[in-house]
Scaffold this motif. Sequence first.
Motif, short mmCIF file in Angstrom:
data_model
loop_
_atom_site.label_atom_id
_atom_site.label_comp_id
_atom_site.label_asym_id
_atom_site.label_seq_id
_atom_site.Cartn_x
_atom_site.Cartn_y
_atom_site.Cartn_z
N SER A 50 20.02 5.56 2.25
CA SER A 50 20.58 4.23 2.05
C SER A 50 19.49 3.24 1.66
CB SER A 50 21.26 3.75 3.33
OG SER A 50 20.28 3.47 4.32
N LYS A 51 19.89 2.17 1.02
CA LYS A 51 18.96 1.12 0.62
C LYS A 51 18.25 0.54 1.84
CE LYS A 51 20.40 -2.93 -1.18
NZ LYS A 51 20.85 -3.95 -2.15
N THR A 52 18.99 0.37 2.93
CA THR A 52 18.41 -0.16 4.17
C THR A 52 17.32 0.77 4.69
OG1 THR A 52 20.51 -1.22 4.72
CG2 THR A 52 18.95 -0.90 6.52
N LYS A 53 17.58 2.06 4.69
CA LYS A 53 16.61 3.05 5.18
C LYS A 53 15.34 3.04 4.32
CE LYS A 53 15.34 6.72 7.57
NZ LYS A 53 14.92 6.64 8.94
N VAL A 54 15.50 3.00 3.00
CA VAL A 54 14.35 2.98 2.11
C VAL A 54 13.52 1.73 2.37
CG1 VAL A 54 13.60 2.83 -0.29
CG2 VAL A 54 15.47 4.38 0.32
N TYR A 55 14.17 0.59 2.46
CA TYR A 55 13.47 -0.67 2.69
C TYR A 55 12.72 -0.66 4.02
CZ TYR A 55 12.69 -5.57 3.80
OH TYR A 55 12.11 -6.75 4.17
N GLU A 56 13.38 -0.18 5.06
CA GLU A 56 12.77 -0.16 6.40
C GLU A 56 11.54 0.75 6.45
OE1 GLU A 56 15.93 1.00 9.00
OE2 GLU A 56 16.78 -1.03 9.07
N GLU A 57 11.58 1.85 5.74
CA GLU A 57 10.50 2.83 5.81
C GLU A 57 9.32 2.52 4.88
OE1 GLU A 57 10.13 5.45 7.92
OE2 GLU A 57 11.92 4.68 8.91
N MET A 58 9.57 1.91 3.74
CA MET A 58 8.52 1.80 2.73
C MET A 58 7.38 0.85 3.11
SD MET A 58 10.48 -0.31 -0.31
CE MET A 58 9.27 0.11 -1.50
N LEU A 59 7.61 -0.11 3.98
CA LEU A 59 6.58 -1.09 4.32
C LEU A 59 5.97 -0.89 5.71
CD1 LEU A 59 8.21 -4.29 2.78
CD2 LEU A 59 6.43 -2.83 1.80
N LYS A 60 6.32 0.19 6.38
CA LYS A 60 5.73 0.48 7.69
C LYS A 60 4.27 0.88 7.51
CE LYS A 60 9.75 1.96 10.33
NZ LYS A 60 10.38 3.10 11.02
N GLY A 61 3.45 0.42 8.45
CA GLY A 61 2.02 0.69 8.38
C GLY A 61 1.66 2.15 8.38
N ASP A 62 2.41 2.96 9.11
CA ASP A 62 2.11 4.39 9.14
C ASP A 62 2.73 5.13 7.95
OD1 ASP A 62 4.67 3.93 10.10
OD2 ASP A 62 4.61 5.56 11.55
N GLY A 80 2.85 -1.65 12.81
CA GLY A 80 3.94 -2.56 12.48
C GLY A 80 4.42 -2.41 11.06
N VAL A 81 5.01 -3.49 10.56
CA VAL A 81 5.60 -3.53 9.23
C VAL A 81 4.95 -4.67 8.46
CG1 VAL A 81 7.74 -3.86 7.93
CG2 VAL A 81 7.79 -2.62 10.10
N LEU A 82 4.62 -4.41 7.20
CA LEU A 82 4.06 -5.44 6.34
C LEU A 82 5.12 -6.51 6.10
CD1 LEU A 82 1.26 -5.58 4.96
CD2 LEU A 82 2.33 -4.71 2.90
N GLY A 83 4.79 -7.77 6.37
CA GLY A 83 5.72 -8.87 6.19
C GLY A 83 5.25 -9.84 5.14
N ASP A 84 6.11 -10.78 4.76
CA ASP A 84 5.78 -11.78 3.76
C ASP A 84 4.44 -12.45 4.09
OD1 ASP A 84 8.25 -11.13 2.78
OD2 ASP A 84 9.14 -13.12 3.02
N GLY A 85 3.54 -12.48 3.12
CA GLY A 85 2.24 -13.10 3.31
C GLY A 85 1.18 -12.20 3.91
N ASP A 86 1.55 -11.03 4.39
CA ASP A 86 0.58 -10.10 4.98
C ASP A 86 -0.20 -9.37 3.88
OD1 ASP A 86 1.42 -10.74 7.52
OD2 ASP A 86 2.67 -8.96 7.76
N SER A 87 -1.40 -8.92 4.23
CA SER A 87 -2.24 -8.17 3.30
C SER A 87 -2.80 -6.93 3.99
CB SER A 87 -3.40 -9.03 2.81
OG SER A 87 -2.94 -10.12 2.07
N VAL A 88 -3.14 -5.96 3.19
CA VAL A 88 -3.78 -4.74 3.68
C VAL A 88 -4.89 -4.37 2.69
CG1 VAL A 88 -2.09 -3.21 2.58
CG2 VAL A 88 -3.37 -2.40 4.54
N PHE A 89 -6.01 -3.89 3.23
CA PHE A 89 -7.16 -3.56 2.38
C PHE A 89 -7.00 -2.20 1.71
CE2 PHE A 89 -9.28 -6.67 5.16
CZ PHE A 89 -9.77 -7.52 4.17
N ILE A 90 -7.60 -2.09 0.55
CA ILE A 90 -7.70 -0.84 -0.18
C ILE A 90 -9.17 -0.43 -0.13
CG2 ILE A 90 -7.43 0.30 -2.41
CD1 ILE A 90 -5.43 -2.00 -3.13
N THR A 91 -9.44 0.76 0.37
CA THR A 91 -10.81 1.26 0.41
C THR A 91 -10.94 2.43 -0.56
OG1 THR A 91 -10.28 2.69 2.29
CG2 THR A 91 -11.21 0.55 2.80
N TYR A 92 -12.13 2.56 -1.10
CA TYR A 92 -12.39 3.60 -2.10
C TYR A 92 -13.44 4.57 -1.59
CZ TYR A 92 -9.72 0.61 -5.17
OH TYR A 92 -8.71 -0.13 -5.72
#
Length: 184
Positions: A50-62, A80-92
């Motif tokens: 479902s669209k709800t399931k995809v949305y809920e899962e795609m932004l979870k931190g794990d 947690g879950v990434l929310g509006d205005g939140d950021s996460v680092f990309i490491t290389y």
Amino acid sequence: MVGNSSHPAALYKLRKVTRITALVILLLVVVGFFMPTDYRVERSVVINASKTKVYEEMLKGDRLAQWMFIQDGRLSSFDGVLGDGDSVFITYDSTSDQGVLSLITASESVVRFDVRPKPKINLVHNQILLSEVEGGTLVNWIIGGDLSAGLLSPYLALFANDIAGNNFERSLNQLKMLIERQNQ
């Protein structure tokens, strides 16, 4: 004396090849000035959930770090879950430079985020559209931006769909597998 007679012919051929090469390079530079440096890449996948399931899962931190493919790098894990205005680092793996993924806004229909792959590199605007279709949810990922790589920018923009498209296909397929595996 016989050996010396071939030198002027060889020099003439070398001069001719050099001039043709210079003209081709000049032509490519001139054409590049008239080509756009902006690009747009779009990929999609249907996920059997479902669209709800995809949305809920795609932004979870794990989950986010598991499905989003980053060439020679990864997203930092978080709780947690990434929310509006939140950021996460990309490491290389190969450099100490860090990028950042910043969530602009998210809803069950549209997720917008910007990615700055590395410092001093232009933002890449991302939009993921979620819509219900027969058999699940259509996840449509669209990116766009402007390249500033000097004279190569128009040519990189021309091939951005092929270059970046493979990474997005890989990410979407990983998201599909992750969510569908949970639904079993």
